[in-house]
Design a protein around this motif. Structure first.
Motif, PDB file in Angstrom:
ATOM      1  N   GLU A  91     -32.886 -32.638 -21.117  1.00  0.00           N
ATOM      2  CA  GLU A  91     -34.179 -32.344 -20.085  1.00  0.00           C
ATOM      3  C   GLU A  91     -34.423 -33.589 -19.181  1.00  0.00           C
ATOM      4  O   GLU A  91     -34.207 -34.670 -19.477  1.00  0.00           O
ATOM      5  CB  GLU A  91     -35.221 -32.009 -20.979  1.00  0.00           C
ATOM      6  CG  GLU A  91     -36.450 -31.600 -20.038  1.00  0.00           C
ATOM      7  CD  GLU A  91     -37.633 -31.410 -20.792  1.00  0.00           C
ATOM      8  OE1 GLU A  91     -38.781 -30.804 -20.108  1.00  0.00           O
ATOM      9  OE2 GLU A  91     -37.864 -31.615 -21.985  1.00  0.00           O
ATOM     10  N   GLY A  93     -37.792 -34.017 -17.323  1.00  0.00           N
ATOM     11  CA  GLY A  93     -39.107 -33.412 -17.474  1.00  0.00           C
ATOM     12  C   GLY A  93     -40.030 -34.339 -16.572  1.00  0.00           C
ATOM     13  O   GLY A  93     -39.813 -35.472 -16.026  1.00  0.00           O
ATOM     14  N   TRP A  94     -41.533 -34.062 -16.449  1.00  0.00           N
ATOM     15  CA  TRP A  94     -42.130 -34.686 -15.482  1.00  0.00           C
ATOM     16  C   TRP A  94     -43.782 -34.428 -15.896  1.00  0.00           C
ATOM     17  O   TRP A  94     -43.924 -33.476 -16.701  1.00  0.00           O
ATOM     18  CB  TRP A  94     -42.115 -34.119 -14.033  1.00  0.00           C
ATOM     19  CG  TRP A  94     -41.869 -32.834 -13.788  1.00  0.00           C
ATOM     20  CD1 TRP A  94     -43.253 -31.942 -13.922  1.00  0.00           C
ATOM     21  CD2 TRP A  94     -40.944 -31.942 -13.921  1.00  0.00           C
ATOM     22  NE1 TRP A  94     -42.714 -30.606 -13.708  1.00  0.00           N
ATOM     23  CE2 TRP A  94     -41.364 -30.706 -13.804  1.00  0.00           C
ATOM     24  CE3 TRP A  94     -39.572 -32.300 -13.987  1.00  0.00           C
ATOM     25  CZ2 TRP A  94     -40.416 -29.383 -13.583  1.00  0.00           C
ATOM     26  CZ3 TRP A  94     -38.847 -31.148 -13.542  1.00  0.00           C
ATOM     27  CH2 TRP A  94     -39.190 -29.820 -13.622  1.00  0.00           C
ATOM     28  N   ALA A 110     -37.827 -36.083  -9.738  1.00  0.00           N
ATOM     29  CA  ALA A 110     -36.882 -35.629 -10.645  1.00  0.00           C
ATOM     30  C   ALA A 110     -35.654 -35.527  -9.929  1.00  0.00           C
ATOM     31  O   ALA A 110     -34.571 -35.495 -10.844  1.00  0.00           O
ATOM     32  CB  ALA A 110     -37.683 -34.119 -10.879  1.00  0.00           C
ATOM     33  N   HIS A 128     -35.305 -27.946 -17.974  1.00  0.00           N
ATOM     34  CA  HIS A 128     -36.737 -28.280 -18.118  1.00  0.00           C
ATOM     35  C   HIS A 128     -37.515 -27.418 -18.710  1.00  0.00           C
ATOM     36  O   HIS A 128     -37.570 -26.022 -18.790  1.00  0.00           O
ATOM     37  CB  HIS A 128     -37.157 -28.247 -16.442  1.00  0.00           C
ATOM     38  CG  HIS A 128     -36.203 -28.639 -15.402  1.00  0.00           C
ATOM     39  ND1 HIS A 128     -35.859 -29.807 -15.149  1.00  0.00           N
ATOM     40  CD2 HIS A 128     -35.468 -27.865 -14.524  1.00  0.00           C
ATOM     41  CE1 HIS A 128     -35.224 -30.050 -14.314  1.00  0.00           C
ATOM     42  NE2 HIS A 128     -34.561 -28.766 -13.898  1.00  0.00           N
ATOM     43  N   SER A 137     -45.035 -25.957 -12.355  1.00  0.00           N
ATOM     44  CA  SER A 137     -43.658 -26.665 -12.805  1.00  0.00           C
ATOM     45  C   SER A 137     -42.831 -25.731 -12.832  1.00  0.00           C
ATOM     46  O   SER A 137     -41.617 -26.208 -12.491  1.00  0.00           O
ATOM     47  CB  SER A 137     -43.973 -27.035 -14.236  1.00  0.00           C
ATOM     48  OG  SER A 137     -44.692 -28.196 -14.429  1.00  0.00           O
ATOM     49  N   ALA A 141     -39.414 -26.358 -10.877  1.00  0.00           N
ATOM     50  CA  ALA A 141     -37.927 -26.210 -11.178  1.00  0.00           C
ATOM     51  C   ALA A 141     -37.132 -25.151 -10.404  1.00  0.00           C
ATOM     52  O   ALA A 141     -35.883 -25.693 -10.288  1.00  0.00           O
ATOM     53  CB  ALA A 141     -37.987 -25.361 -12.788  1.00  0.00           C
ATOM     54  N   SER A 146     -33.068 -24.725 -10.407  1.00  0.00           N
ATOM     55  CA  SER A 146     -33.002 -24.193 -12.025  1.00  0.00           C
ATOM     56  C   SER A 146     -33.468 -22.727 -11.893  1.00  0.00           C
ATOM     57  O   SER A 146     -34.125 -22.248 -11.321  1.00  0.00           O
ATOM     58  CB  SER A 146     -33.861 -25.203 -12.947  1.00  0.00           C
ATOM     59  OG  SER A 146     -33.190 -26.492 -12.775  1.00  0.00           O
TER      60      SER A 146
END
Length: 181
Positions: A91, A93-94, A110, A128, A137, A141, A146
Protein backbone atom coordinates in the motif's frame (compact mmCIF):
# COMPACT_ATOMS: atom_id res chain seq x y z
CA UNK A 1 17.44 0.98 5.94
CA UNK A 2 17.03 4.57 6.97
CA UNK A 3 14.41 6.66 5.25
CA UNK A 4 15.47 8.73 2.27
CA UNK A 5 14.39 12.31 1.82
CA UNK A 6 12.23 12.95 -1.22
CA UNK A 7 11.43 16.47 -2.35
CA UNK A 8 8.53 17.53 -4.53
CA UNK A 9 7.64 21.05 -5.61
CA UNK A 10 5.95 21.85 -2.30
CA UNK A 11 6.77 18.98 0.05
CA UNK A 12 9.60 17.22 1.82
CA UNK A 13 8.99 13.54 2.53
CA UNK A 14 11.41 12.36 5.21
CA UNK A 15 11.75 9.77 7.91
CA UNK A 16 9.64 9.95 11.04
CA UNK A 17 11.34 11.77 13.92
CA UNK A 18 10.52 12.27 17.60
CA UNK A 19 9.88 15.97 16.89
CA UNK A 20 6.87 14.90 14.77
CA UNK A 21 4.91 13.73 17.81
CA UNK A 22 2.99 16.96 18.41
CA UNK A 23 1.72 16.99 14.82
CA UNK A 24 1.08 13.25 14.80
CA UNK A 25 -0.86 13.45 18.07
CA UNK A 26 -2.91 16.39 16.74
CA UNK A 27 -3.69 14.46 13.53
CA UNK A 28 -4.90 11.46 15.51
CA UNK A 29 -6.84 13.57 18.06
CA UNK A 30 -8.95 15.23 15.36
CA UNK A 31 -12.06 13.14 14.69
CA UNK A 32 -12.30 14.21 11.03
CA UNK A 33 -8.62 13.57 10.26
CA UNK A 34 -8.41 10.30 12.20
CA UNK A 35 -11.78 8.88 11.14
CA UNK A 36 -10.46 6.71 8.30
CA UNK A 37 -6.91 6.05 9.56
CA UNK A 38 -7.60 4.05 12.69
CA UNK A 39 -9.80 6.43 14.66
CA UNK A 40 -9.20 9.00 17.35
CA UNK A 41 -6.46 8.18 19.81
CA UNK A 42 -4.73 9.92 22.67
CA UNK A 43 -1.15 11.15 22.61
CA UNK A 44 0.26 7.93 24.10
CA UNK A 45 -1.44 5.70 21.51
CA UNK A 46 -0.43 8.16 18.76
CA UNK A 47 3.18 7.81 19.90
CA UNK A 48 2.92 4.01 19.64
CA UNK A 49 1.48 4.22 16.12
CA UNK A 50 4.19 6.69 15.14
CA UNK A 51 6.86 4.41 16.63
CA UNK A 52 5.47 1.41 14.72
CA UNK A 53 5.75 3.28 11.43
CA UNK A 54 9.22 4.57 12.30
CA UNK A 55 10.30 1.04 13.27
CA UNK A 56 9.06 -0.41 9.98
CA UNK A 57 11.97 1.37 8.27
CA UNK A 58 14.33 -0.90 10.21
CA UNK A 59 12.25 -4.06 9.97
CA UNK A 60 10.99 -3.85 6.37
CA UNK A 61 13.18 -1.21 4.72
CA UNK A 62 10.20 1.07 4.03
CA UNK A 63 7.37 2.85 5.77
CA UNK A 64 5.37 6.01 5.63
CA UNK A 65 7.18 9.33 5.49
CA UNK A 66 6.54 12.43 7.52
CA UNK A 67 5.20 15.14 5.21
CA UNK A 68 6.69 18.58 5.67
CA UNK A 69 5.32 21.65 3.92
CA UNK A 70 8.34 23.34 2.30
CA UNK A 71 7.01 26.89 2.54
CA UNK A 72 6.49 26.74 6.31
CA UNK A 73 8.50 23.77 7.60
CA UNK A 74 5.27 22.55 9.20
CA UNK A 75 4.55 18.83 9.72
CA UNK A 76 1.28 18.19 7.86
CA UNK A 77 0.90 14.42 7.90
CA UNK A 78 2.22 11.03 6.99
CA UNK A 79 2.06 9.13 3.74
CA UNK A 80 3.86 6.49 1.77
CA UNK A 81 4.48 2.77 1.56
CA UNK A 82 2.92 0.58 4.22
CA UNK A 83 2.60 -3.18 4.62
CA UNK A 84 2.49 -4.44 8.19
CA UNK A 85 2.15 -8.15 8.87
CA UNK A 86 -1.09 -9.53 7.41
CA UNK A 87 -1.79 -6.44 5.26
CA UNK A 88 -3.72 -7.18 2.05
CA UNK A 89 -1.02 -5.81 -0.27
CA UNK A 90 1.69 -3.26 -0.89
CA UNK A 91 0.00 0.00 0.00
CA UNK A 92 0.78 3.66 -0.43
CA UNK A 93 -1.52 5.43 1.98
CA UNK A 94 -1.98 8.96 3.28
CA UNK A 95 -3.25 10.92 6.24
CA UNK A 96 -2.96 14.69 6.45
CA UNK A 97 -4.00 17.27 9.03
CA UNK A 98 -7.26 18.95 8.17
CA UNK A 99 -5.63 22.32 7.43
CA UNK A 100 -3.68 20.63 4.58
CA UNK A 101 -6.75 19.15 2.87
CA UNK A 102 -7.84 20.35 -0.55
CA UNK A 103 -4.44 21.69 -1.61
CA UNK A 104 -3.25 18.73 -3.68
CA UNK A 105 -0.62 17.72 -1.11
CA UNK A 106 -1.84 14.13 -0.81
CA UNK A 107 -1.70 13.62 -4.59
CA UNK A 108 1.72 15.26 -4.85
CA UNK A 109 3.17 13.22 -2.00
CA UNK A 110 1.50 9.94 -2.99
CA UNK A 111 2.78 10.29 -6.56
CA UNK A 112 6.35 10.70 -5.28
CA UNK A 113 5.92 7.78 -2.85
CA UNK A 114 4.51 5.48 -5.55
CA UNK A 115 7.35 6.40 -7.90
CA UNK A 116 9.83 5.63 -5.10
CA UNK A 117 8.16 2.32 -4.17
CA UNK A 118 8.20 1.06 -7.75
CA UNK A 119 11.75 2.27 -8.49
CA UNK A 120 13.42 1.43 -5.19
CA UNK A 121 11.39 -1.39 -3.66
CA UNK A 122 10.58 -3.10 -6.96
CA UNK A 123 6.91 -3.45 -6.15
CA UNK A 124 4.77 -5.01 -8.89
CA UNK A 125 1.61 -3.23 -7.77
CA UNK A 126 0.21 -0.74 -5.30
CA UNK A 127 -3.04 -0.55 -3.39
CA UNK A 128 -4.79 2.08 -1.29
CA UNK A 129 -6.96 0.67 1.50
CA UNK A 130 -10.01 2.95 1.70
CA UNK A 131 -13.28 2.96 3.62
CA UNK A 132 -16.22 3.16 1.14
CA UNK A 133 -17.46 6.30 2.95
CA UNK A 134 -14.18 8.15 2.38
CA UNK A 135 -15.12 9.95 -0.84
CA UNK A 136 -12.06 12.28 -0.90
CA UNK A 137 -9.62 9.35 -0.70
CA UNK A 138 -11.55 7.41 -3.34
CA UNK A 139 -11.33 10.47 -5.60
CA UNK A 140 -7.60 10.69 -4.96
CA UNK A 141 -7.09 6.98 -5.69
CA UNK A 142 -8.93 7.43 -8.99
CA UNK A 143 -6.88 10.56 -9.76
CA UNK A 144 -3.76 8.44 -9.21
CA UNK A 145 -5.11 5.92 -11.75
CA UNK A 146 -6.21 3.21 -9.32
CA UNK A 147 -9.41 1.23 -9.71
CA UNK A 148 -11.65 -0.48 -7.17
CA UNK A 149 -10.44 -4.04 -6.63
CA UNK A 150 -13.11 -4.92 -4.10
CA UNK A 151 -13.31 -5.57 -0.38
CA UNK A 152 -10.24 -6.64 1.59
CA UNK A 153 -9.74 -7.87 5.13
CA UNK A 154 -7.34 -6.08 7.45
CA UNK A 155 -5.49 -8.02 10.16
CA UNK A 156 -6.52 -7.80 13.83
CA UNK A 157 -7.07 -5.48 15.61
CA UNK A 158 -8.24 -3.62 12.48
CA UNK A 159 -10.32 -6.51 11.12
CA UNK A 160 -13.61 -4.80 11.99
CA UNK A 161 -13.05 -1.98 9.48
CA UNK A 162 -15.05 -2.11 6.24
CA UNK A 163 -12.47 -1.31 3.56
CA UNK A 164 -11.85 -1.81 -0.14
CA UNK A 165 -8.58 -1.91 -2.05
CA UNK A 166 -8.06 0.53 -4.88
CA UNK A 167 -5.01 -0.36 -6.92
CA UNK A 168 -2.99 -0.71 -10.07
CA UNK A 169 -0.01 -2.59 -11.41
CA UNK A 170 3.43 -1.13 -11.90
CA UNK A 171 2.90 -1.36 -15.65
CA UNK A 172 -0.36 0.59 -15.45
CA UNK A 173 1.34 3.29 -13.34
CA UNK A 174 4.31 3.63 -15.67
CA UNK A 175 2.09 3.69 -18.76
CA UNK A 176 -0.12 6.37 -17.25
CA UNK A 177 2.90 8.45 -16.22
CA UNK A 178 4.42 8.18 -19.70
CA UNK A 179 1.12 9.27 -21.30
CA UNK A 180 1.02 12.39 -19.11
CA UNK A 181 4.46 13.64 -20.18
Amino acid sequence: MSAPTIETDRLILRGIEQQDLDGWAALMADSDSARFIGGVMGREAAWRSMAAMAGAWTLKGFSMFSVIEKATGRWIGRLGPWQPEGWPGTEVGWGLVRSAWGQGYAAEGATAAIDWAFATLGWSGVIHVIDPDNAPSIALAERLGSTDRGPVQLPPPLDHFNVRAWGQSREQWLSRCAAQR
